[in-house]
Structures are given as C-alpha cells and as structure tokens.
Design an enzyme around this catalytic site. Structure first.
Site, PDB file in Angstrom:
ATOM      1  N   TYR A  84       0.757  -1.105   0.106  1.00 55.00           N
ATOM      2  CA  TYR A  84       0.017   0.010   0.031  1.00 55.00           C
ATOM      3  C   TYR A  84       0.922   1.162   0.227  1.00 55.00           C
ATOM      4  O   TYR A  84       0.350   2.244  -0.271  1.00 55.00           O
ATOM      5  CB  TYR A  84      -0.919  -0.007   1.297  1.00 55.00           C
ATOM      6  CG  TYR A  84      -2.124  -0.974   1.028  1.00 55.00           C
ATOM      7  CD1 TYR A  84      -3.126  -0.550   0.220  1.00 55.00           C
ATOM      8  CD2 TYR A  84      -2.035  -2.061   1.213  1.00 55.00           C
ATOM      9  CE1 TYR A  84      -4.320  -1.675   0.278  1.00 55.00           C
ATOM     10  CE2 TYR A  84      -3.274  -3.179   1.406  1.00 55.00           C
ATOM     11  CZ  TYR A  84      -4.253  -2.672   0.551  1.00 55.00           C
ATOM     12  OH  TYR A  84      -5.291  -3.574   0.575  1.00 55.00           O
ATOM     13  N   ILE A  85       2.161   1.227   0.518  1.00 56.33           N
ATOM     14  CA  ILE A  85       3.060   2.392   0.358  1.00 56.33           C
ATOM     15  C   ILE A  85       3.875   2.261  -0.546  1.00 56.33           C
ATOM     16  O   ILE A  85       4.135   3.096  -1.463  1.00 56.33           O
ATOM     17  CB  ILE A  85       3.735   2.391   1.942  1.00 56.33           C
ATOM     18  CG1 ILE A  85       2.412   2.872   2.960  1.00 56.33           C
ATOM     19  CG2 ILE A  85       4.804   3.488   1.882  1.00 56.33           C
ATOM     20  CD1 ILE A  85       1.573   3.920   2.789  1.00 56.33           C
ATOM     21  N   ASP A  96       9.353  -7.084  -4.614  1.00 53.30           N
ATOM     22  CA  ASP A  96       8.371  -7.792  -3.739  1.00 53.30           C
ATOM     23  C   ASP A  96       8.855  -9.367  -3.610  1.00 53.30           C
ATOM     24  O   ASP A  96       8.962 -10.063  -4.558  1.00 53.30           O
ATOM     25  CB  ASP A  96       6.811  -7.387  -4.007  1.00 53.30           C
ATOM     26  CG  ASP A  96       6.006  -7.630  -3.004  1.00 53.30           C
ATOM     27  OD1 ASP A  96       5.553  -6.615  -2.459  1.00 53.30           O
ATOM     28  OD2 ASP A  96       5.839  -8.781  -2.344  1.00 53.30           O
ATOM     29  N   THR A 113       6.623   1.985   9.356  1.00 54.02           N
ATOM     30  CA  THR A 113       6.473   2.355  10.668  1.00 54.02           C
ATOM     31  C   THR A 113       6.958   1.629  11.857  1.00 54.02           C
ATOM     32  O   THR A 113       6.663   0.582  11.605  1.00 54.02           O
ATOM     33  CB  THR A 113       5.123   2.650  11.219  1.00 54.02           C
ATOM     34  OG1 THR A 113       4.310   3.768  10.147  1.00 54.02           O
ATOM     35  CG2 THR A 113       4.773   3.460  12.453  1.00 54.02           C
ATOM     36  N   LYS A 128       6.424   9.399  14.310  1.00 49.40           N
ATOM     37  CA  LYS A 128       5.366   8.547  13.496  1.00 49.40           C
ATOM     38  C   LYS A 128       4.557   7.859  14.558  1.00 49.40           C
ATOM     39  O   LYS A 128       3.238   7.852  14.275  1.00 49.40           O
ATOM     40  CB  LYS A 128       5.901   7.764  12.521  1.00 49.40           C
ATOM     41  CG  LYS A 128       5.238   6.914  11.841  1.00 49.40           C
ATOM     42  CD  LYS A 128       3.984   7.639  11.043  1.00 49.40           C
ATOM     43  CE  LYS A 128       2.966   6.577  10.628  1.00 49.40           C
ATOM     44  NZ  LYS A 128       2.808   6.163   9.604  1.00 49.40           N
ATOM     45  N   CYS A 168      -2.183   0.308  11.273  1.00 48.66           N
ATOM     46  CA  CYS A 168      -1.137   1.293  11.828  1.00 48.66           C
ATOM     47  C   CYS A 168      -1.757   1.635  13.136  1.00 48.66           C
ATOM     48  O   CYS A 168      -1.206   1.367  14.299  1.00 48.66           O
ATOM     49  CB  CYS A 168      -1.389   2.612  11.035  1.00 48.66           C
ATOM     50  SG  CYS A 168      -1.279   2.108   9.342  1.00 48.66           S
ATOM     51  N   LYS A 219     -12.103   0.730   7.293  1.00 47.00           N
ATOM     52  CA  LYS A 219     -12.639   1.924   7.139  1.00 47.00           C
ATOM     53  C   LYS A 219     -13.298   2.053   5.687  1.00 47.00           C
ATOM     54  O   LYS A 219     -13.187   1.426   4.891  1.00 47.00           O
ATOM     55  CB  LYS A 219     -11.714   3.015   7.457  1.00 47.00           C
ATOM     56  CG  LYS A 219     -10.629   3.164   6.318  1.00 47.00           C
ATOM     57  CD  LYS A 219      -9.875   4.375   6.890  1.00 47.00           C
ATOM     58  CE  LYS A 219      -8.673   4.568   5.820  1.00 47.00           C
ATOM     59  NZ  LYS A 219      -8.053   5.610   6.220  1.00 47.00           N
ATOM     60  N   LYS A 241     -21.596   3.907  12.428  1.00 48.82           N
ATOM     61  CA  LYS A 241     -20.852   5.163  12.093  1.00 48.82           C
ATOM     62  C   LYS A 241     -21.257   6.297  11.611  1.00 48.82           C
ATOM     63  O   LYS A 241     -20.762   7.113  11.256  1.00 48.82           O
ATOM     64  CB  LYS A 241     -19.797   4.506  10.766  1.00 48.82           C
ATOM     65  CG  LYS A 241     -19.249   3.407  10.650  1.00 48.82           C
ATOM     66  CD  LYS A 241     -17.860   3.483  11.564  1.00 48.82           C
ATOM     67  CE  LYS A 241     -16.903   4.464  10.918  1.00 48.82           C
ATOM     68  NZ  LYS A 241     -15.569   4.391  11.614  1.00 48.82           N
TER      69      LYS A 241
HETATM   70  N1  SAJ Z   1     -11.524   5.605  13.574  1.00 52.62           N
HETATM   71  C1  SAJ Z   1     -12.482   5.663  14.248  1.00 52.62           C
HETATM   72  N2  SAJ Z   1     -12.628   6.983  14.709  1.00 52.62           N
HETATM   73  C2  SAJ Z   1     -12.067   8.138  14.149  1.00 52.62           C
HETATM   74  C3  SAJ Z   1     -11.110   7.917  13.224  1.00 52.62           C
HETATM   75  C4  SAJ Z   1     -10.763   6.507  12.591  1.00 52.62           C
HETATM   76  O1  SAJ Z   1     -13.072   4.825  14.795  1.00 52.62           O
HETATM   77  O2  SAJ Z   1     -12.275   9.230  14.507  1.00 52.62           O
HETATM   78  C5  SAJ Z   1     -11.123   4.158  12.807  1.00 52.62           C
HETATM   79  C6  SAJ Z   1     -11.417   3.885  11.529  1.00 52.62           C
HETATM   80  O3  SAJ Z   1     -12.867   3.471  11.204  1.00 52.62           O
HETATM   81  C7  SAJ Z   1     -10.267   2.909  11.162  1.00 52.62           C
HETATM   82  C8  SAJ Z   1      -9.108   3.164  12.341  1.00 52.62           C
HETATM   83  O4  SAJ Z   1      -9.788   3.970  13.089  1.00 52.62           O
HETATM   84  O5  SAJ Z   1     -10.909   1.350  11.488  1.00 52.62           O
HETATM   85  C9  SAJ Z   1      -8.016   3.706  11.690  1.00 52.62           C
HETATM   86  O6  SAJ Z   1      -8.484   4.679  10.687  1.00 52.62           O
HETATM   87  P1  SAJ Z   1      -7.800   5.946  10.348  1.00 52.62           P
HETATM   88  O7  SAJ Z   1      -8.292   6.554   9.020  1.00 52.62           O
HETATM   89  O8  SAJ Z   1      -7.742   6.921  11.261  1.00 52.62           O
HETATM   90  O9  SAJ Z   1      -6.099   5.730  10.027  1.00 52.62           O
HETATM   91  P2  SAJ Z   1      -5.329   4.557   8.825  1.00 52.62           P
HETATM   92  O10 SAJ Z   1      -4.823   3.422   9.779  1.00 52.62           O
HETATM   93  O11 SAJ Z   1      -5.850   4.410   7.810  1.00 52.62           O
HETATM   94  O12 SAJ Z   1      -3.984   5.500   8.589  1.00 52.62           O
HETATM   95  C10 SAJ Z   1      -3.497   6.183   9.749  1.00 52.62           C
HETATM   96  C11 SAJ Z   1      -3.108   7.602   9.438  1.00 52.62           C
HETATM   97  N3  SAJ Z   1      -2.611   8.313  10.583  1.00 52.62           N
HETATM   98  C12 SAJ Z   1      -3.021   9.348  11.078  1.00 52.62           C
HETATM   99  O13 SAJ Z   1      -4.080  10.001  10.682  1.00 52.62           O
HETATM  100  C13 SAJ Z   1      -2.438   9.897  12.315  1.00 52.62           C
HETATM  101  C14 SAJ Z   1      -2.221   7.721   8.288  1.00 52.62           C
HETATM  102  O14 SAJ Z   1      -1.772   9.278   8.094  1.00 52.62           O
HETATM  103  C15 SAJ Z   1      -0.966   6.982   8.593  1.00 52.62           C
HETATM  104  O15 SAJ Z   1       0.057   7.021   7.230  1.00 52.62           O
HETATM  105  C16 SAJ Z   1      -1.294   5.427   8.534  1.00 52.62           C
HETATM  106  O16 SAJ Z   1      -2.063   5.426   9.805  1.00 52.62           O
HETATM  107  C17 SAJ Z   1      -0.032   4.753   8.947  1.00 52.62           C
HETATM  108  O17 SAJ Z   1       0.360   4.001   7.888  1.00 52.62           O
HETATM  109  O18 SAJ Z   1       0.706   4.460   9.911  1.00 52.62           O
END
Ligand code: SAJ
Length: 424
Positions: free
Chosen positions: A12-13, A32, A119, A204, A258, A317, A401
């Site tokens: 993904y990255i 890969d 990370t 991070k 993450c 998500k 949600k």
């Molecule tokens: N979620 C909630 N409530 C919220 C926000 C998210 O329940 O208010 C849940 C989502 O449904 C999901 C999970 O949290 O299940 C994570 O979703 P996300 O959109 O918050 O994050 P990721 O894991 O997709 O991406 C995060 C991001 N980090 C931050 O926003 C600080 C992204 O920028 C990073 O690059 C990524 O982690 C990573 O790879 O570390």
C-alpha cells in the site's frame, strides 16, 4: 536530479511511492517477495486498490521507468516499505525490516542512500537496520547514508497526501537527512522537517497513538452518552466548534495496520509509563464486543430471539478494500458467540474471505432481521432503503458509523439505531 531507486516492498505504501518516483523521471526498480503480485504488476495488473493507482502504474511501466521483480538490484537509493506488524503477544515483529535490509546489502555501494519508510518502534534504524548494513563493509554515515522518512498517507487518498503532506526526515546524520529531503522534493509539495532517525521514529508512532487515544476517548463518551440518554455525535460536533478541541468519532473498533498496532510499540518500550496508551488500546479493542452486545440487546427488545442479520462492511474503514485488522471480523466473532446468525457483504472486498460472505447485497438482505453497518462506505450511504425493504423480515438498521441519512430510512419505514445515540 535523476536517480536510480530500488523500492523494497510493493504494498500500500511501496507501490504508490515507486510509481510516483517513476512518473517524476527517476528510474525505479520495485521488489516484492510475493511472486504472484510481481507477475501481476509486470502485466500492469494491481494486487491492491487505491484511487488513481492504475493509471499511474500504466504510465510508469509504459514509460520504461518502472520495472518489477522479486530481487533487488544496484541503485543510488534504496527505499524499504515493508510491514512491521505486532506478534500475538503485542510485541513488534521486525523480521520483515531486518530481512529487507539484509536483502539489499549485496547491492549497496559507496555514496548510496537507504531510506526506511515503514512505521517502526523508536531505535529500529539503530538496532535492527544498521547492524545489517554494516555487513556491506561501507562506513555508515560516511559512505552509506541512512534515514527514516515515515510514510504518513491515508489509504484512499494516497496520491493526494504523498504530494501535499509535510514529511518528517530523520537522518542518522545531517548528510543523510539532506540527501533524503533532496530526493523527496521531486514530488513533495509539503514542508520537509529534518531531524534524527530516532526522533522521526517516535514522531510517527506518536501520531497514530494520538489518534488511537482520541478515538478511545470518543468511544468512552459514546458509552457514557448511552447511560445519560444523549446523542454523542451531536455532542462531539458541538464540542469541536471550540477552536482547541478535536474529538474523534466513535465506532465498532479501530482497524488497519497502523493505529491499532503502533501504540503497542510504545507500550513494549516502556510499559510502566504508557498506561493511558494501554488503556486506550483495550478500550478500542473492546468495541467489537460492545457493538455485538448492542445489536443483541436491540433485537431482543424487539422480541427477535434467533436473529439473522446482514453485516454491511468488512473493510477497516470507508471506501477502501483493506480488511487487515478490521474490527468487522471481531464483531462477527462476537455476534457468533451471542448466537446471532449473519451474512456479510462489502462491495470493496471482491473475494470471499469469510464462510458467510456474499458478493450480492440482495443475498445478505434476504430474510434478514436487521442491517448492521460497520463501515462507512459511500455505497452504503447511497443505499435506497425503499428498494431493500421487501426482502427483509424486519425493518431495522443499526448504524455504528452514523453514516446513513436517518430521516430517509425512517421515512421508508425503518427503525434506525445509531451507536452512541441513545435518543433512539
Ligand atoms: N476510526 C475511528 N474514529 C475516528 C477515526 C478513525 O473509529 O475518528 C477508525 C477507522 O474506522 C479505522 C481506524 O480507526 O478502523 C483507523 O483509520 P484511520 O483513517 O484513522 O487511519 P489509517 O490507519 O487508515 O491511517 C493512519 C493515518 N494516521 C493518522 O491519521 C495519524 C495515516 O496518516 C498513516 O499514514 C497511517 O495510519 C499509517 O500507515 O501509519
């Protein structure tokens, strides 16, 4: 300046990063260990879903700037973007990082730069990567330059964020950081902030931990709102009008590779001082059970004792195809434990990974007593409740949600329940 770049890890990255560098004039070789994925990519087929990736991959391969294989090759720059998961016991599994680093050692030469994007727990560059890189015989920091530049992009908006986000560049020394900044400036429009590698690693992990703790707070508030009869979504919206408040949103749990993982890196490094972090993790991990119980209670109150429900949403998500660490899986297990039968549907998950999964919405809804929404896909927001109603046994929808239009569904004759809204 045009460079040759070897990107190790085409997930993904790594893949979007490889494609970006290729389309900005660099000569990139992607590597890969997954031979199937490599073969697909060679034929311009994707093994992952990301908005805008297909056309960019086509362009990169057609231009001749991007090649892919299962083995690294010589390059000016090596970028490592491999998984860094946690083990069963919640400690970091750094074997992919170690192996990927070891795999490039035979190819590195004086003047090269090695960048870690994954990370990782603070000190990984120092304690895991450098001991491998030293085996090249090159003087680390003088002949071989190393940095940690953690990816920060959000799945679904990767190409936008790769360009616009600020980047943290942590060098093992200032020269390593400067070289890394120069490279990324080929396409990054955000600011680049140079620091040392360990600080970058911590930054991070802190970012994702901040989000996890904040979400746990929102989940706790959702439960409290249940006790006192308030709609937490409305309350959070109003609180966030304060210029210094940014409460996140509750839900059925925290998924992905993450946010549900990185906080454990800090717990492992300093258990005694990471109590809030630990509790937040447990709170979020408890949300699937809370969701299943909520579902059971709602159905029981309606006199439905042997319910069958349509679970909508398996991705962790909205609008992505990634089921990794998805809370939906745990919700389903918890439903099963409570004798609730289900069929799951997710328009973004094109393969049936679960025993009771369907690719057709109609099959999931057939004779269902309720719909349980676990992911806020646009496709679910756009559902027309009037079309669906006749196939179901009961007209009940539970939205974890807060993503459907309550009025539209109520107008169509549904009883609507929303996690965190006890004004129901
Ligand atoms: N979620 C909630 N409530 C919220 C926000 C998210 O329940 O208010 C849940 C989502 O449904 C999901 C999970 O949290 O299940 C994570 O979703 P996300 O959109 O918050 O994050 P990721 O894991 O997709 O991406 C995060 C991001 N980090 C931050 O926003 C600080 C992204 O920028 C990073 O690059 C990524 O982690 C990573 O790879 O570390």
């Amino acid at each position: 300046m045009k460079k040759t770049i070897c990107v190790v890890g085409l997930g993904y990255i790594g893949l979007p990063t490889a494609v970006m560098f290729s389309n900005h004039g660099h000569i990139v070789h992607g590597v890969d260990v997954n031979a199937k994925a490599v073969e697909k990519l060679q034929n311009k087929q994707l093994h992952i879903e990301e908005e805008g990736l297909q056309e960019r991959l086509n362009k990169a391969i057609d231009s001749g700037n991007l090649t892919v294989s299962t083995t690294p090759q010589k390059a000016d720059v090596f970028i490592i973007a491999v998984p860094s998961p946690i083990k069963q016991d919640k400690t970091a599994d750094l074997e992919y990082v170690r192996t990927a680093t070891a795999s490039i050692v035979p190819f590195v030469e004086a003047g090269n730069l090695v960048i870690l994007e994954s990370t990782v727990p603070p000190k990984t560059v120092e304690h895991v990567m450098l001991p491998e890189l030293v085996k090249s015989g090159l003087a680390i920091g003088d002949e071989l330059f190393v940095s940690h530049s953690p990816e920060r992009v959000i799945p679904g908006r990767v190409f936008e964020e790769l360009v616009s986000n600020d980047r943290i560049i942590g060098g093992i020394n200032p020269k390593s950081a400067t070289m890394t900044t120069e490279l990324y400036s080929s396409f990054v429009k955000g600011k680049m902030h140079e620091t040392d590698a360990t600080t970058a690693e911590l930054v991070k992990v802190m970012e994702n931990t901040y989000r996890d703790v904040n979400i746990a707070f929102a989940n706790e508030l959702a439960k409290i709102a249940g006790t006192i009869g308030v709609n937490i979504w409305e309350a959070i919206k109003l609180a966030n009008y304060h210029p210094r408040v940014n409460i996140h949103t509750p839900g059925p749990g925290v998924g992905g590779h993450c946010i549900a993982v990185d906080p454990w890196f800090l717990v492992e490094l300093d258990q005694k001082n990471s109590q809030i972090i630990h509790l937040a993790r447990s709170t979020n991990d408890g949300m699937p059970a809370y969701t299943a119980q909520l579902t059971k209670d709602i159905l029981k109150a309606k006199g439905i004792d042997q319910p069958k429900i349509a679970v909508l949403g398996l991705a962790f998500k909205g609008n992505i195809d990634d089921m990794r660490e998805s809370p939906s899986i745990e919700v389903i297990e918890q439903l099963h434990e409570r004798n609730i039968d289900y069929i799951a549907f997710d328009p973004h998950i094109k393969e049936n990974n679960l025993e009771k999964q369907t690719q057709q919405l109609e099959v999931a809804l057939d004779k269902a007593d309720a719909i349980l929404i676990l992911t806020d896909h646009q496709a679910f927001k756009d559902l027309d409740p009037t079309i669906l109603k006749d196939q179901m046994n009961h007209s009940i929808i539970i939205d974890t949600k807060n993503c459907i239009n309550r009025r539209t569904w109520e107008k169509a004759g549904y009883e609507v329940f929303v996690l965190g809204d006890s004004k129901n």
